[in-house]
Write a protein that holds these residues in place. Structure first.
Motif, PDB file in Angstrom:
ATOM      1  N   MET A   1      85.286 150.536   8.433  1.00 21.94           N
ATOM      2  CA  MET A   1      84.051 149.607   8.516  1.00 21.94           C
ATOM      3  C   MET A   1      83.798 148.532   8.688  1.00 21.94           C
ATOM      4  O   MET A   1      84.407 148.387   8.554  1.00 21.94           O
ATOM      5  N   ALA A   2      82.313 148.782   9.128  1.00 22.66           N
ATOM      6  CA  ALA A   2      82.512 146.904  10.302  1.00 22.66           C
ATOM      7  C   ALA A   2      80.834 146.425   8.991  1.00 22.66           C
ATOM      8  O   ALA A   2      79.599 147.860   8.509  1.00 22.66           O
ATOM      9  N   ALA A   3      80.716 145.304   9.281  1.00 24.04           N
ATOM     10  CA  ALA A   3      79.207 145.234   8.255  1.00 24.04           C
ATOM     11  C   ALA A   3      78.181 145.638   9.220  1.00 24.04           C
ATOM     12  O   ALA A   3      78.058 145.734  10.189  1.00 24.04           O
ATOM     13  N   GLY A   4      77.337 145.793   8.305  1.00 21.45           N
ATOM     14  CA  GLY A   4      76.242 146.451   8.953  1.00 21.45           C
ATOM     15  C   GLY A   4      76.010 148.463   8.487  1.00 21.45           C
ATOM     16  O   GLY A   4      75.494 149.254   9.079  1.00 21.45           O
ATOM     17  N   ASP A   5      76.911 148.950   8.599  1.00 24.30           N
ATOM     18  CA  ASP A   5      77.404 150.272   8.528  1.00 24.30           C
ATOM     19  C   ASP A   5      76.309 150.583   7.687  1.00 24.30           C
ATOM     20  O   ASP A   5      76.694 149.783   5.835  1.00 24.30           O
ATOM     21  N   GLU A  21      75.646 150.324  -5.091  1.00 31.59           N
ATOM     22  CA  GLU A  21      74.730 149.521  -4.310  1.00 31.59           C
ATOM     23  C   GLU A  21      74.661 147.883  -3.720  1.00 31.59           C
ATOM     24  O   GLU A  21      74.967 147.821  -2.592  1.00 31.59           O
ATOM     25  N   THR A  22      74.344 147.172  -5.180  1.00 28.13           N
ATOM     26  CA  THR A  22      74.641 145.487  -4.326  1.00 28.13           C
ATOM     27  C   THR A  22      75.959 145.018  -4.381  1.00 28.13           C
ATOM     28  O   THR A  22      76.500 144.682  -3.506  1.00 28.13           O
ATOM     29  N   LEU A  23      77.210 145.757  -4.808  1.00 25.10           N
ATOM     30  CA  LEU A  23      78.129 145.335  -4.226  1.00 25.10           C
ATOM     31  C   LEU A  23      78.448 145.562  -2.530  1.00 25.10           C
ATOM     32  O   LEU A  23      79.741 144.654  -1.671  1.00 25.10           O
ATOM     33  N   ALA A  24      78.014 146.999  -2.518  1.00 28.55           N
ATOM     34  CA  ALA A  24      78.347 146.686  -0.714  1.00 28.55           C
ATOM     35  C   ALA A  24      77.267 146.585   0.223  1.00 28.55           C
ATOM     36  O   ALA A  24      77.660 145.205   1.026  1.00 28.55           O
ATOM     37  N   ARG A  25      76.108 145.637  -1.097  1.00 27.57           N
ATOM     38  CA  ARG A  25      75.010 144.678   0.114  1.00 27.57           C
ATOM     39  C   ARG A  25      76.070 143.982   0.667  1.00 27.57           C
ATOM     40  O   ARG A  25      76.089 142.676   1.579  1.00 27.57           O
ATOM     41  N   GLN A  26      76.286 142.752  -0.587  1.00 29.23           N
ATOM     42  CA  GLN A  26      77.802 141.524  -1.199  1.00 29.23           C
ATOM     43  C   GLN A  26      78.744 141.714   0.660  1.00 29.23           C
ATOM     44  O   GLN A  26      79.473 140.801   0.587  1.00 29.23           O
ATOM     45  N   ALA A  27      79.357 143.331   0.194  1.00 32.14           N
ATOM     46  CA  ALA A  27      79.751 143.658   1.887  1.00 32.14           C
ATOM     47  C   ALA A  27      79.492 143.669   3.291  1.00 32.14           C
ATOM     48  O   ALA A  27      80.621 143.389   4.114  1.00 32.14           O
ATOM     49  N   GLY A  28      78.355 143.524   3.215  1.00 38.38           N
ATOM     50  CA  GLY A  28      77.936 143.740   3.793  1.00 38.38           C
ATOM     51  C   GLY A  28      76.918 145.286   4.726  1.00 38.38           C
ATOM     52  O   GLY A  28      76.706 145.058   5.809  1.00 38.38           O
ATOM     53  N   TYR A  29      77.597 146.242   3.780  1.00 39.21           N
ATOM     54  CA  TYR A  29      77.282 146.864   4.150  1.00 39.21           C
ATOM     55  C   TYR A  29      75.515 147.396   3.933  1.00 39.21           C
ATOM     56  O   TYR A  29      75.071 146.577   3.502  1.00 39.21           O
ATOM     57  N   PHE A  70      85.478 153.248  -2.823  1.00 37.48           N
ATOM     58  CA  PHE A  70      85.092 152.481  -2.226  1.00 37.48           C
ATOM     59  C   PHE A  70      85.582 150.585  -2.982  1.00 37.48           C
ATOM     60  O   PHE A  70      85.327 150.386  -2.125  1.00 37.48           O
ATOM     61  N   GLY A  71      85.485 150.924  -4.469  1.00 40.31           N
ATOM     62  CA  GLY A  71      85.615 149.712  -4.767  1.00 40.31           C
ATOM     63  C   GLY A  71      87.316 149.315  -4.223  1.00 40.31           C
ATOM     64  O   GLY A  71      87.140 147.585  -3.814  1.00 40.31           O
ATOM     65  N   GLY A  72      87.766 149.618  -4.532  1.00 45.97           N
ATOM     66  CA  GLY A  72      89.259 150.159  -3.816  1.00 45.97           C
ATOM     67  C   GLY A  72      88.889 149.205  -2.460  1.00 45.97           C
ATOM     68  O   GLY A  72      90.033 148.039  -1.781  1.00 45.97           O
ATOM     69  N   MET A  73      87.939 149.162  -1.656  1.00 47.43           N
ATOM     70  CA  MET A  73      87.715 149.329   0.300  1.00 47.43           C
ATOM     71  C   MET A  73      87.249 148.080   0.466  1.00 47.43           C
ATOM     72  O   MET A  73      87.470 147.277   1.054  1.00 47.43           O
ATOM     73  N   LEU A  74      86.508 147.564  -0.790  1.00 49.57           N
ATOM     74  CA  LEU A  74      86.163 146.328  -0.598  1.00 49.57           C
ATOM     75  C   LEU A  74      86.935 145.558  -1.588  1.00 49.57           C
ATOM     76  O   LEU A  74      86.302 143.894  -0.855  1.00 49.57           O
ATOM     77  N   ARG A  75      87.913 145.629  -1.982  1.00 52.36           N
ATOM     78  CA  ARG A  75      88.841 144.315  -2.171  1.00 52.36           C
ATOM     79  C   ARG A  75      89.718 144.041  -0.673  1.00 52.36           C
ATOM     80  O   ARG A  75      90.085 144.550  -0.384  1.00 52.36           O
TER      81      ARG A  75
END
Length: 75
Positions: A1-5, A21-29, A70-75
């Motif tokens: 996955m990449a930023a903006g996905d 959703e907030t965590l996803a935004r912070q990661a660029g998603y 998903f949380g693991g993907m963000l780490r």
């Protein structure tokens, strides 16, 4: 996955969907309300759900993961 996905969330999640959703935004998603062919991932409280979003994701070959995965993907 990449930023903006685009990422879609479904189901009742510990801590609330808004938190994920907030965590996803912070990661660029980009959280998205519905499954489309442009969506890259569905985060589902129950990955085996037969919800409309999950059925459509499977039909479009979009991966479905748990909130913990998903949380693991963000780490």
């Amino acid at each position: 996955m990449a930023a903006g996905d685009l990422v879609v969330f479904t189901g009742e999640m510990n801590g609330g969907r808004e938190t994920r959703e907030t965590l996803a935004r912070q990661a660029g998603y980009v959280p998205h309300p519905n499954i489309t062919k442009k969506v890259r991932l569905l985060v589902a409280a129950d990955p085996d759900t037969l919800s409309g979003k999950a059925r459509k994701a499977r039909a479009c070959n979009i991966p479905i993961v748990t909130p913990d995965a998903f949380g693991g993907m963000l780490r």
